[in-house]
Design a protein around this motif. Structure first.
Motif, PDB file in Angstrom:
ATOM      1  N   THR A 178       0.897  -1.150  -0.005  1.00 62.09           N
ATOM      2  CA  THR A 178       0.010   0.121   0.011  1.00 62.09           C
ATOM      3  C   THR A 178       0.831   1.167   0.099  1.00 62.09           C
ATOM      4  OG1 THR A 178      -1.844  -1.145   1.261  1.00 62.09           O
ATOM      5  CG2 THR A 178      -1.603   0.999   1.234  1.00 62.09           C
ATOM      6  N   VAL A 179       0.466   2.230  -0.773  1.00 69.72           N
ATOM      7  CA  VAL A 179       1.353   3.378  -0.904  1.00 69.72           C
ATOM      8  C   VAL A 179       0.634   4.537  -0.506  1.00 69.72           C
ATOM      9  CG1 VAL A 179       2.502   4.896  -2.572  1.00 69.72           C
ATOM     10  CG2 VAL A 179       2.800   2.431  -2.875  1.00 69.72           C
ATOM     11  N   THR A 180       0.793   5.403   0.077  1.00 69.21           N
ATOM     12  CA  THR A 180       0.064   6.601   0.502  1.00 69.21           C
ATOM     13  C   THR A 180       0.680   7.843  -0.318  1.00 69.21           C
ATOM     14  OG1 THR A 180      -0.126   5.847   2.763  1.00 69.21           O
ATOM     15  CG2 THR A 180      -0.482   8.277   2.361  1.00 69.21           C
ATOM     16  N   ILE A 181      -0.485   8.360  -0.889  1.00 67.87           N
ATOM     17  CA  ILE A 181      -0.233   9.605  -1.753  1.00 67.87           C
ATOM     18  C   ILE A 181      -0.716  10.947  -1.043  1.00 67.87           C
ATOM     19  CG2 ILE A 181      -0.780  10.892  -3.965  1.00 67.87           C
ATOM     20  CD1 ILE A 181      -1.167   7.724  -4.902  1.00 67.87           C
ATOM     21  N   GLU A 182      -0.012  12.012  -0.889  1.00 65.26           N
ATOM     22  CA  GLU A 182      -0.425  13.278  -0.003  1.00 65.26           C
ATOM     23  C   GLU A 182       0.130  14.514  -1.067  1.00 65.26           C
ATOM     24  OE1 GLU A 182       1.400  13.704   3.671  1.00 65.26           O
ATOM     25  OE2 GLU A 182       1.390  11.563   4.244  1.00 65.26           O
ATOM     26  N   ILE A 183      -1.269  15.167  -1.471  1.00 62.41           N
ATOM     27  CA  ILE A 183      -1.231  15.991  -2.463  1.00 62.41           C
ATOM     28  C   ILE A 183      -2.183  17.183  -2.104  1.00 62.41           C
ATOM     29  CG2 ILE A 183      -2.649  14.808  -4.318  1.00 62.41           C
ATOM     30  CD1 ILE A 183      -0.671  16.090  -6.322  1.00 62.41           C
ATOM     31  N   ASN A 184      -1.694  18.303  -2.305  1.00 65.50           N
ATOM     32  CA  ASN A 184      -2.543  19.448  -2.036  1.00 65.50           C
ATOM     33  C   ASN A 184      -3.777  19.213  -0.509  1.00 65.50           C
ATOM     34  OD1 ASN A 184      -3.556  22.162  -2.811  1.00 65.50           O
ATOM     35  ND2 ASN A 184      -5.398  21.300  -3.854  1.00 65.50           N
ATOM     36  N   GLY A 185      -3.086  18.635   0.366  1.00 65.55           N
ATOM     37  CA  GLY A 185      -3.661  18.547   1.405  1.00 65.55           C
ATOM     38  C   GLY A 185      -4.430  17.293   1.633  1.00 65.55           C
ATOM     39  N   GLN A 186      -4.674  16.608   0.460  1.00 63.35           N
ATOM     40  CA  GLN A 186      -5.426  15.397   0.637  1.00 63.35           C
ATOM     41  C   GLN A 186      -4.549  13.960   0.603  1.00 63.35           C
ATOM     42  OE1 GLN A 186      -8.330  15.021  -2.685  1.00 63.35           O
ATOM     43  NE2 GLN A 186      -8.581  17.359  -2.788  1.00 63.35           N
ATOM     44  N   VAL A 187      -5.101  12.963   0.974  1.00 61.03           N
ATOM     45  CA  VAL A 187      -4.489  12.067   1.325  1.00 61.03           C
ATOM     46  C   VAL A 187      -5.071  10.657   0.659  1.00 61.03           C
ATOM     47  CG1 VAL A 187      -3.529  10.092   2.986  1.00 61.03           C
ATOM     48  CG2 VAL A 187      -3.407  12.709   3.710  1.00 61.03           C
ATOM     49  N   HIS A 188      -4.383  10.037  -0.166  1.00 64.58           N
ATOM     50  CA  HIS A 188      -5.161   8.681  -0.939  1.00 64.58           C
ATOM     51  C   HIS A 188      -4.205   7.575  -0.697  1.00 64.58           C
ATOM     52  CE1 HIS A 188      -7.922  11.287  -3.278  1.00 64.58           C
ATOM     53  NE2 HIS A 188      -6.565  12.084  -3.079  1.00 64.58           N
ATOM     54  N   ARG A 189      -4.720   6.571  -0.293  1.00 59.83           N
ATOM     55  CA  ARG A 189      -4.059   5.081  -0.152  1.00 59.83           C
ATOM     56  C   ARG A 189      -4.475   4.318  -1.326  1.00 59.83           C
ATOM     57  NH1 ARG A 189      -1.659   4.150   4.640  1.00 59.83           N
ATOM     58  NH2 ARG A 189      -2.077   2.027   4.638  1.00 59.83           N
ATOM     59  N   VAL A 190      -3.272   3.564  -1.960  1.00 60.46           N
ATOM     60  CA  VAL A 190      -3.791   2.860  -3.159  1.00 60.46           C
ATOM     61  C   VAL A 190      -2.641   1.826  -2.906  1.00 60.46           C
ATOM     62  CG1 VAL A 190      -4.205   4.835  -4.724  1.00 60.46           C
ATOM     63  CG2 VAL A 190      -1.708   4.063  -4.779  1.00 60.46           C
ATOM     64  N   GLN A 191      -2.908   0.710  -3.953  1.00 58.43           N
ATOM     65  CA  GLN A 191      -2.177  -0.620  -3.738  1.00 58.43           C
ATOM     66  C   GLN A 191      -1.392  -0.623  -5.087  1.00 58.43           C
ATOM     67  OE1 GLN A 191      -2.968  -2.182  -1.100  1.00 58.43           O
ATOM     68  NE2 GLN A 191      -2.045  -4.017  -1.226  1.00 58.43           N
ATOM     69  N   ALA A 192       0.045  -1.132  -5.022  1.00 56.96           N
ATOM     70  CA  ALA A 192       0.750  -1.335  -6.010  1.00 56.96           C
ATOM     71  C   ALA A 192       0.667  -2.773  -6.816  1.00 56.96           C
ATOM     72  CB  ALA A 192       2.408  -1.312  -5.494  1.00 56.96           C
ATOM     73  N   ASP A 193       0.967  -2.861  -8.021  1.00 52.97           N
ATOM     74  CA  ASP A 193       0.470  -4.178  -8.546  1.00 52.97           C
ATOM     75  C   ASP A 193       1.527  -5.371  -8.180  1.00 52.97           C
ATOM     76  OD1 ASP A 193       2.783  -3.928  -9.906  1.00 52.97           O
ATOM     77  OD2 ASP A 193       1.689  -3.099 -11.913  1.00 52.97           O
ATOM     78  N   ARG A 194       1.864  -6.420  -8.919  1.00 58.06           N
ATOM     79  CA  ARG A 194       2.432  -7.529  -8.728  1.00 58.06           C
ATOM     80  C   ARG A 194       3.903  -7.052  -8.671  1.00 58.06           C
ATOM     81  NH1 ARG A 194       2.245  -9.792 -13.083  1.00 58.06           N
ATOM     82  NH2 ARG A 194       3.596 -11.886 -12.281  1.00 58.06           N
ATOM     83  N   GLY A 195       4.322  -6.338  -9.465  1.00 59.13           N
ATOM     84  CA  GLY A 195       5.669  -5.774  -9.992  1.00 59.13           C
ATOM     85  C   GLY A 195       6.151  -4.486  -9.117  1.00 59.13           C
ATOM     86  N   GLY A 196       5.224  -3.962  -8.091  1.00 63.13           N
ATOM     87  CA  GLY A 196       5.621  -3.199  -7.206  1.00 63.13           C
ATOM     88  C   GLY A 196       5.241  -1.718  -7.829  1.00 63.13           C
ATOM     89  N   VAL A 197       4.355  -1.707  -9.131  1.00 58.46           N
ATOM     90  CA  VAL A 197       4.253  -0.212  -9.765  1.00 58.46           C
ATOM     91  C   VAL A 197       2.793   0.156  -9.464  1.00 58.46           C
ATOM     92  CG1 VAL A 197       3.541   0.449 -12.122  1.00 58.46           C
ATOM     93  CG2 VAL A 197       5.713  -0.975 -11.985  1.00 58.46           C
ATOM     94  N   VAL A 198       2.890   1.447  -9.106  1.00 61.33           N
ATOM     95  CA  VAL A 198       1.690   2.168  -9.009  1.00 61.33           C
ATOM     96  C   VAL A 198       1.273   3.030 -10.335  1.00 61.33           C
ATOM     97  CG1 VAL A 198       0.561   4.032  -7.491  1.00 61.33           C
ATOM     98  CG2 VAL A 198       1.739   2.261  -6.423  1.00 61.33           C
ATOM     99  N   ASP A 199       0.191   2.724 -10.765  1.00 60.95           N
ATOM    100  CA  ASP A 199      -0.283   3.830 -11.922  1.00 60.95           C
ATOM    101  C   ASP A 199      -1.712   4.000 -11.649  1.00 60.95           C
ATOM    102  OD1 ASP A 199      -0.951   5.011 -14.237  1.00 60.95           O
ATOM    103  OD2 ASP A 199       0.027   3.504 -15.703  1.00 60.95           O
ATOM    104  N   THR A 200      -2.117   5.098 -11.028  1.00 58.57           N
ATOM    105  CA  THR A 200      -3.219   5.568 -10.614  1.00 58.57           C
ATOM    106  C   THR A 200      -3.660   6.949 -10.831  1.00 58.57           C
ATOM    107  OG1 THR A 200      -4.928   5.277  -8.714  1.00 58.57           O
ATOM    108  CG2 THR A 200      -2.786   6.115  -8.369  1.00 58.57           C
ATOM    109  N   VAL A 201      -4.977   7.118 -10.793  1.00 58.57           N
ATOM    110  CA  VAL A 201      -5.654   8.563 -10.752  1.00 58.57           C
ATOM    111  C   VAL A 201      -6.304   8.735  -9.659  1.00 58.57           C
ATOM    112  CG1 VAL A 201      -7.026   9.988 -12.231  1.00 58.57           C
ATOM    113  CG2 VAL A 201      -5.763   8.380 -13.486  1.00 58.57           C
ATOM    114  N   VAL A 202      -5.918  10.003  -9.105  1.00 64.90           N
ATOM    115  CA  VAL A 202      -6.603  10.539  -8.014  1.00 64.90           C
ATOM    116  C   VAL A 202      -7.156  11.842  -8.204  1.00 64.90           C
ATOM    117  CG1 VAL A 202      -5.014   9.421  -6.322  1.00 64.90           C
ATOM    118  CG2 VAL A 202      -4.574  11.726  -6.894  1.00 64.90           C
ATOM    119  N   ARG A 203      -8.504  12.025  -7.719  1.00 61.76           N
ATOM    120  CA  ARG A 203      -9.143  13.108  -7.897  1.00 61.76           C
ATOM    121  C   ARG A 203      -8.470  14.308  -6.908  1.00 61.76           C
ATOM    122  NH1 ARG A 203     -11.418  13.060 -12.668  1.00 61.76           N
ATOM    123  NH2 ARG A 203     -12.072  10.597 -13.080  1.00 61.76           N
ATOM    124  N   VAL A 204      -8.194  15.599  -7.425  1.00 59.73           N
ATOM    125  CA  VAL A 204      -7.654  16.370  -6.611  1.00 59.73           C
ATOM    126  C   VAL A 204      -7.683  17.880  -7.517  1.00 59.73           C
ATOM    127  CG1 VAL A 204      -5.222  16.131  -7.489  1.00 59.73           C
ATOM    128  CG2 VAL A 204      -5.716  17.388  -5.419  1.00 59.73           C
TER     129      VAL A 204
END
Length: 342
Positions: free
Chosen positions: A89-115
């Motif tokens: 699980t990777v925590t993303i903090e941007i512009n005061g918002q916090v999002h937690r997302v899951q990396a894939d099998r290879g450890g890669v995170v490629d995700t879209v967050v609303r901000v």
């Protein structure tokens, strides 16, 4: 069912991860440049196990150690010995918002967050529960921007003579990264294009593996290419096949960019050594309103042979004046200027 190769890869990653953790390796987030619009951002990173940083005793020691690291040869094979962390699980903090997302099998995170973000460059903080935060730059495209740049990497901005297997392996795994050769005039061309279209997104779309992203980023910066997002892939097996398709990777990301930015007309840059002409031609056919121009670097006869294409092989036939061919960045720039596109 998951492909047998993928199960073998998962077992191998699990074995290497257990061994690395027993040696004291810790999760480390490797940030990549992302992009987005004023209401969302695409975050890209990878989680690997790495040795804990050795504390320096003094500031002078730190400076000397960093200098030694910069001066030391950096071989490409080191990028492929890293151990990805599976499903962390990777925590993303941007512009005061916090999002937690899951990396894939290879450890890669490629995700879209609303901000909500203003146009321009911003920074996202990324970390796992067991790692220190790192900064990932993201470029936010203004709604008023109507032009963008998408460039291939191999044999377009960097002379690599891919996909000839032995030479490709030498360039990737053995060659000191400081010995990699930029394509003549291409950095100036891309810089002029970026300056002409203020606020235009710069995307480097390649079939290369995420392992080489730090190397490519340093190469682009060292050779004065404009900053932009790298869209790479994973060479490993998927749930249904031995290896991912480089062509499908490019097609999928072109389609995604056309859908994410329907008002943008892209300048597509590639070479005639692999499949760029076919892929860009398909994209122009499917999204004619999304293409401003197609720039194709023509390989020399020797480069064409090394890249796996015979000199007599036919190229894409087109009489569209938006398709421009040239052996280097200077030639392409001159033709763009003549047509009033630069």
């Amino acid at each position: 069912m998951m492909h047998r190769a993928a199960r073998i890869e998962d077992w191998l990653h699990g074995t290497r991860e257990g061994f690395a953790r027993r040696r004291g390796y810790l999760p480390t987030v490797i940030p990549y440049t992302g992009y987005g619009s004023t209401g969302w951002v695409r975050i890209l990173c990878r989680v690997l196990l790495a040795k804990p940083a050795r504390p320096a005793k003094t500031a002078s020691t730190r400076r000397r150690w960093r200098s030694d690291r910069r001066d030391a040869g950096i071989r490409g094979w080191r990028s492929f010995t890293s151990v990805p962390v599976n499903d962390v699980t990777v925590t993303i903090e941007i512009n005061g918002q916090v999002h937690r997302v899951q990396a894939d099998r290879g450890g890669v995170v490629d995700t879209v967050v609303r901000v909500n973000l203003d146009p321009g460059w911003h920074v996202a903080q990324l970390h796992t529960d067991a790692s220190t935060p790192v900064e990932a730059p993201v470029f936010i495209v203004a709604p008023t921007v109507h032009h963008g740049i998408i460039s291939d990497v191999d044999d377009t901005v960097m002379v690599t003579t891919l996909p000839r297997p032995l030479l490709a392996a030498w360039n990737t795994f053995v060659l000191d990264e400081h010995a990699r050769v930029p394509t003549p005039g291409m950095a100036v061309l891309l810089d002029r294009l970026a300056a002409t279209a203020a606020g235009a997104p710069m995307i480097y779309l390649s079939t290369g593996a995420w392992n080489v992203a730090p190397t490519l980023t340093r190469f682009l910066s060292r050779n004065l290419y404009p900053a932009g997002a790298l869209l790479l892939t994973d060479w490993g097996p998927t749930h249904d096949r031995w290896f991912r398709s480089g062509r499908d990777h490019k097609r999928a990301n072109l389609l995604r960019l056309a859908q994410e930015f329907p008002e943008i007309r892209w300048i597509l840059i590639g070479d005639d050594g692999q499949h760029d002409e076919v892929i860009y031609g398909e994209f122009q056919r499917d999204f004619p309103g999304s293409v401003e121009a197609v720039l194709i670097r023509q390989l020399s006869p020797s480069e064409a042979v090394l890249a796996g294409r015979r000199v007599k092989d036919a190229v894409v036939e087109t009489h569209d004046p938006r398709w421009i061919y040239g052996p280097d960045g200077s030639s392409l720039a001159a033709q763009l200027t003549k047509q009033g596109l630069l």
